[in-house]
Design a protein around this motif. Structure first.
Motif, mmCIF file in Angstrom:
data_model
loop_
_atom_site.group_PDB
_atom_site.id
_atom_site.type_symbol
_atom_site.label_atom_id
_atom_site.label_comp_id
_atom_site.label_asym_id
_atom_site.label_seq_id
_atom_site.Cartn_x
_atom_site.Cartn_y
_atom_site.Cartn_z
ATOM 1 N N LEU A 112 50.656 2.570 76.673
ATOM 2 C CA LEU A 112 51.592 3.414 77.411
ATOM 3 C C LEU A 112 51.837 4.711 76.665
ATOM 4 O O LEU A 112 51.754 4.759 75.431
ATOM 5 N N ASP A 113 52.171 5.750 77.411
ATOM 6 C CA ASP A 113 52.560 7.035 76.831
ATOM 7 C C ASP A 113 54.000 6.886 76.346
ATOM 8 O O ASP A 113 54.906 6.638 77.149
ATOM 9 N N ILE A 114 54.215 7.011 75.055
ATOM 10 C CA ILE A 114 55.550 6.797 74.495
ATOM 11 C C ILE A 114 56.300 8.104 74.226
ATOM 12 O O ILE A 114 57.369 8.080 73.627
ATOM 13 N N SER A 115 55.757 9.232 74.671
ATOM 14 C CA SER A 115 56.519 10.467 74.505
ATOM 15 C C SER A 115 57.770 10.363 75.379
ATOM 16 O O SER A 115 57.736 9.857 76.491
ATOM 17 N N GLY A 116 58.874 10.797 74.838
ATOM 18 C CA GLY A 116 60.142 10.678 75.542
ATOM 19 C C GLY A 116 60.713 9.277 75.489
ATOM 20 O O GLY A 116 61.555 8.919 76.316
#
Length: 116
Positions: free
Chosen positions: A51-55
């Motif tokens: 998963l994209d964990i930015s933010g």
């Protein structure tokens, strides 16, 4: 966002938190995953992609019934016992509405889909 889990054939409601990582997780639904035990605290399964964990939200100590994502390994974790402490690498995605920890502890297979 409301989602529906089916744990070993039994439906259970759940709610995803409102954050970017949970929305990225929701984009993978529906999912069908085999679970294995990890440290007698959680049931884990690997997602088809990281998963994209930015933010990502502020780290929190996981509680029984929490649905989480462990970023370094790219795995989903369903806690059936409270975690020891918060970790920058563990992101709470949401929680199971029925926190039947006995059933969660024995879970072998889970399907996850958007609630209609």
């Amino acid at each position: 966002m409301n989602i529906r889990l089916t744990i070993d054939g039994q439906p259970v409601g759940a709610t995803l938190n409102d954050n970017a990582v949970s929305r990225d997780f929701a984009s993978l639904l529906p999912l069908s995953l085999d679970l294995e035990d990890f440290h007698q605290t959680e049931r884990i399964a690997y997602l088809p992609r990281k998963l994209d964990i930015s933010g990502a939200p502020t780290p929190a100590t996981p509680q029984a019934g929490d649905l989480t994502y462990y970023a370094p390994w790219g795995n989903l974790a369903l806690f059936y016992r409270d975690g020891d402490s918060a970790s920058d690498d563990l992101i709470v995605l949401g929680h199971v509405d029925d926190r039947d920890t006995e059933r969660l502890a024995k879970a072998k297979h889970i399907t996850i889909e958007a609630a209609s």
